[in-house]
Design an enzyme around this catalytic site. Structure first.
Site, PDB file in Angstrom:
ATOM      1  N   LYS A  39       2.109 -20.339  21.826  1.00 47.25           N
ATOM      2  CA  LYS A  39       3.181 -19.345  21.688  1.00 47.25           C
ATOM      3  C   LYS A  39       3.290 -18.384  22.877  1.00 47.25           C
ATOM      4  CE  LYS A  39       4.149 -17.943  17.313  1.00 47.25           C
ATOM      5  NZ  LYS A  39       3.917 -17.522  15.904  1.00 47.25           N
ATOM      6  N   ASP A  76       9.816 -14.398  14.588  1.00 43.81           N
ATOM      7  CA  ASP A  76       8.791 -14.045  13.595  1.00 43.81           C
ATOM      8  C   ASP A  76       9.067 -12.672  12.966  1.00 43.81           C
ATOM      9  OD1 ASP A  76       7.199 -16.337  13.640  1.00 43.81           O
ATOM     10  OD2 ASP A  76       6.025 -15.628  15.348  1.00 43.81           O
ATOM     11  N   ALA A 103      -4.225  -6.979  14.884  1.00 46.37           N
ATOM     12  CA  ALA A 103      -3.520  -6.690  16.147  1.00 46.37           C
ATOM     13  C   ALA A 103      -3.411  -7.950  17.002  1.00 46.37           C
ATOM     14  CB  ALA A 103      -4.237  -5.579  16.898  1.00 46.37           C
ATOM     15  N   GLY A 105      -1.289 -11.855  17.652  1.00 44.73           N
ATOM     16  CA  GLY A 105       0.079 -12.228  17.992  1.00 44.73           C
ATOM     17  C   GLY A 105       1.050 -11.954  16.862  1.00 44.73           C
ATOM     18  N   ALA A 106       0.666 -12.285  15.646  1.00 44.68           N
ATOM     19  CA  ALA A 106       1.557 -12.085  14.498  1.00 44.68           C
ATOM     20  C   ALA A 106       1.832 -10.599  14.296  1.00 44.68           C
ATOM     21  CB  ALA A 106       0.934 -12.688  13.252  1.00 44.68           C
ATOM     22  N   ARG A 131      -7.886  -3.979  21.119  1.00 50.48           N
ATOM     23  CA  ARG A 131      -6.685  -4.791  20.938  1.00 50.48           C
ATOM     24  C   ARG A 131      -5.568  -3.965  20.300  1.00 50.48           C
ATOM     25  NH1 ARG A 131      -7.017 -10.740  18.224  1.00 50.48           N
ATOM     26  NH2 ARG A 131      -5.362 -11.523  19.554  1.00 50.48           N
ATOM     27  N   TYR A 193      -0.238 -17.369   3.764  1.00 55.05           N
ATOM     28  CA  TYR A 193       0.462 -17.993   2.636  1.00 55.05           C
ATOM     29  C   TYR A 193      -0.323 -19.150   2.025  1.00 55.05           C
ATOM     30  CZ  TYR A 193       2.043 -20.942   6.468  1.00 55.05           C
ATOM     31  OH  TYR A 193       2.085 -21.735   7.577  1.00 55.05           O
TER      32      TYR A 193
HETATM   33  P1  ATR Z   1      -2.297 -14.471  15.001  1.00 60.30           P
HETATM   34  O1  ATR Z   1      -1.458 -15.032  16.109  1.00 60.30           O
HETATM   35  O2  ATR Z   1      -2.139 -15.216  13.704  1.00 60.30           O
HETATM   36  O3  ATR Z   1      -2.111 -12.998  14.833  1.00 60.30           O
HETATM   37  P2  ATR Z   1      -4.805 -13.932  16.338  1.00 60.30           P
HETATM   38  O4  ATR Z   1      -4.076 -13.436  17.540  1.00 60.30           O
HETATM   39  O5  ATR Z   1      -5.991 -14.810  16.517  1.00 60.30           O
HETATM   40  O6  ATR Z   1      -3.825 -14.764  15.402  1.00 60.30           O
HETATM   41  O7  ATR Z   1      -5.201 -12.660  15.443  1.00 60.30           O
HETATM   42  C1  ATR Z   1      -6.021 -12.765  14.311  1.00 60.30           C
HETATM   43  C2  ATR Z   1      -6.179 -11.376  13.681  1.00 60.30           C
HETATM   44  O8  ATR Z   1      -7.080 -11.489  12.565  1.00 60.30           O
HETATM   45  C3  ATR Z   1      -6.787 -10.345  14.606  1.00 60.30           C
HETATM   46  O9  ATR Z   1      -6.294  -9.072  14.263  1.00 60.30           O
HETATM   47  C4  ATR Z   1      -8.271 -10.471  14.288  1.00 60.30           C
HETATM   48  O10 ATR Z   1      -9.047  -9.338  14.597  1.00 60.30           O
HETATM   49  P3  ATR Z   1      -9.785  -9.249  16.056  1.00 60.30           P
HETATM   50  O11 ATR Z   1      -8.729  -8.822  17.027  1.00 60.30           O
HETATM   51  O12 ATR Z   1     -10.856  -8.249  15.853  1.00 60.30           O
HETATM   52  O13 ATR Z   1     -10.321 -10.625  16.342  1.00 60.30           O
HETATM   53  C5  ATR Z   1      -8.210 -10.642  12.792  1.00 60.30           C
HETATM   54  N1  ATR Z   1      -9.444 -11.229  12.265  1.00 60.30           N
HETATM   55  C6  ATR Z   1      -9.817 -12.525  12.317  1.00 60.30           C
HETATM   56  N2  ATR Z   1     -11.029 -12.687  11.729  1.00 60.30           N
HETATM   57  C7  ATR Z   1     -11.432 -11.460  11.300  1.00 60.30           C
HETATM   58  C8  ATR Z   1     -12.597 -10.959  10.621  1.00 60.30           C
HETATM   59  N3  ATR Z   1     -13.597 -11.772  10.244  1.00 60.30           N
HETATM   60  N4  ATR Z   1     -12.646  -9.629  10.367  1.00 60.30           N
HETATM   61  C9  ATR Z   1     -11.652  -8.796  10.737  1.00 60.30           C
HETATM   62  N5  ATR Z   1     -10.531  -9.209  11.377  1.00 60.30           N
HETATM   63  C10 ATR Z   1     -10.412 -10.522  11.650  1.00 60.30           C
END
Ligand code: ATR
Length: 246
Positions: A39, A76, A103, A105-106, A131, A193
């Site tokens: 993306k 999105d 924080a 991409g979504a 982030r 989802y």
């Molecule tokens: P997307 O594009 O779906 O947003 P991403 O950029 O990988 O995917 O972001 C995943 C989000 O889930 C982030 O906010 C991530 O937090 P970090 O920035 O600290 O990695 C969060 N996330 C994933 N696993 C987590 C966990 N075990 N505890 C807390 N936050 C988590």
């Protein structure tokens, strides 16, 4: 809709992305949706990038134009807002702050769209605080960063609470933010989802919150692309949901 067309999944290696995207128009493709992990990278390949996609830093929809140019857009945020409007028609964006968990991409798409519809302030919290700080830098003063361990303390009085982390998804750990600050009437929505009813949504429902699941965002974000490619605008309704769930 009786369209003569196909929507097919393609698994493309990152190093082949540009080659594939340049070839598809010659094969009759009118566009594609883009998902993880392409993306962000696709912005460098596209010939034209919408302001929205530039601000978000990612695209999920490509339109192959007749002149051969690739146009990248991000729907999105649109999908997110349309889903919330449909699931929580009484939500008044300007009446109260939003809380956004995550924080990635979504989250960037969600924040751009919440600011767009007039949410006065977004309290943003992320496990990795820098982030979230970066996001504040990009999106400005209406975003306030809250420490991840404080997340539970800012839910009270929120108009909407959004889980934009992957927590609660099948195969991922549960979201452990304490929810006792939630109040009846607050809109609570999850981008996850699978499962459709996450623990966040189940607990919020018990408290009396207005709950909006993440499937609708997936459906609504597809609408603008579909319309551009096929010239017809699909309607997201219960029938479509049932068809997808089926
Ligand atoms: P997307 O594009 O779906 O947003 P991403 O950029 O990988 O995917 O972001 C995943 C989000 O889930 C982030 O906010 C991530 O937090 P970090 O920035 O600290 O990695 C969060 N996330 C994933 N696993 C987590 C966990 N075990 N505890 C807390 N936050 C988590």
């Amino acid at each position: 809709m009786g369209l003569q067309g196909f929507y097919i999944p393609m698994d493309v290696a990152p190093e082949r992305l540009e080659e594939v995207l340049r070839t598809l128009p010659h094969m009759g493709f009118v566009g594609v949706n883009i998902t993880i992990p392409h993306k962000e990278k696709v912005l460098q390949i596209a010939d034209l990038v919408s302001d929205r996609a530039t601000l978000i830093g990612a695209a999920n929809t490509l339109i192959f134009r007749r002149d051969g140019k690739i146009h990248a857009d991000n729907t999105d945020g649109y999908g997110f807002i349309e889903n919330v409007k449909q699931g929580a028609p009484d939500w008044k964006p300007s009446h109260a702050h939003a809380v956004v968990l995550g924080a990635g991409g979504a989250s960037r798409a969600v924040i751009a769209s919440l600011l767009d519809v007039g949410v006065p302030e977004i309290l943003l919290t992320n496990r990795t605080r820098p982030r979230a700080e970066k996001l504040k830098e990009d999106f400005g003063q209406r975003v306030r960063v809250i420490d991840w361990v404080q997340a539970g303390n800012v839910l009270e009085g929120a108009g909407i609470v959004v889980n934009a982390t992957s927590l609660g998804m099948v195969g991922q750990p549960e979201l452990r933010v304490p929810l006792d600050g939630l109040r009846p009437g607050t809109v609570v929505t999850d981008l996850v989802y699978a499962p459709l009813e996450t623990r966040l949504l189940a607990e919020a429902r018990q408290i009396g919150c207005t709950v909006v699941d993440g499937l609708g965002m997936l459906l609504h974000q597809a609408v603008p692309g579909f319309e551009r490619w096929f010239g017809e605008r699909p309607v997201v309704d219960d029938d479509l949901r049932r068809a997808v769930l089926g």
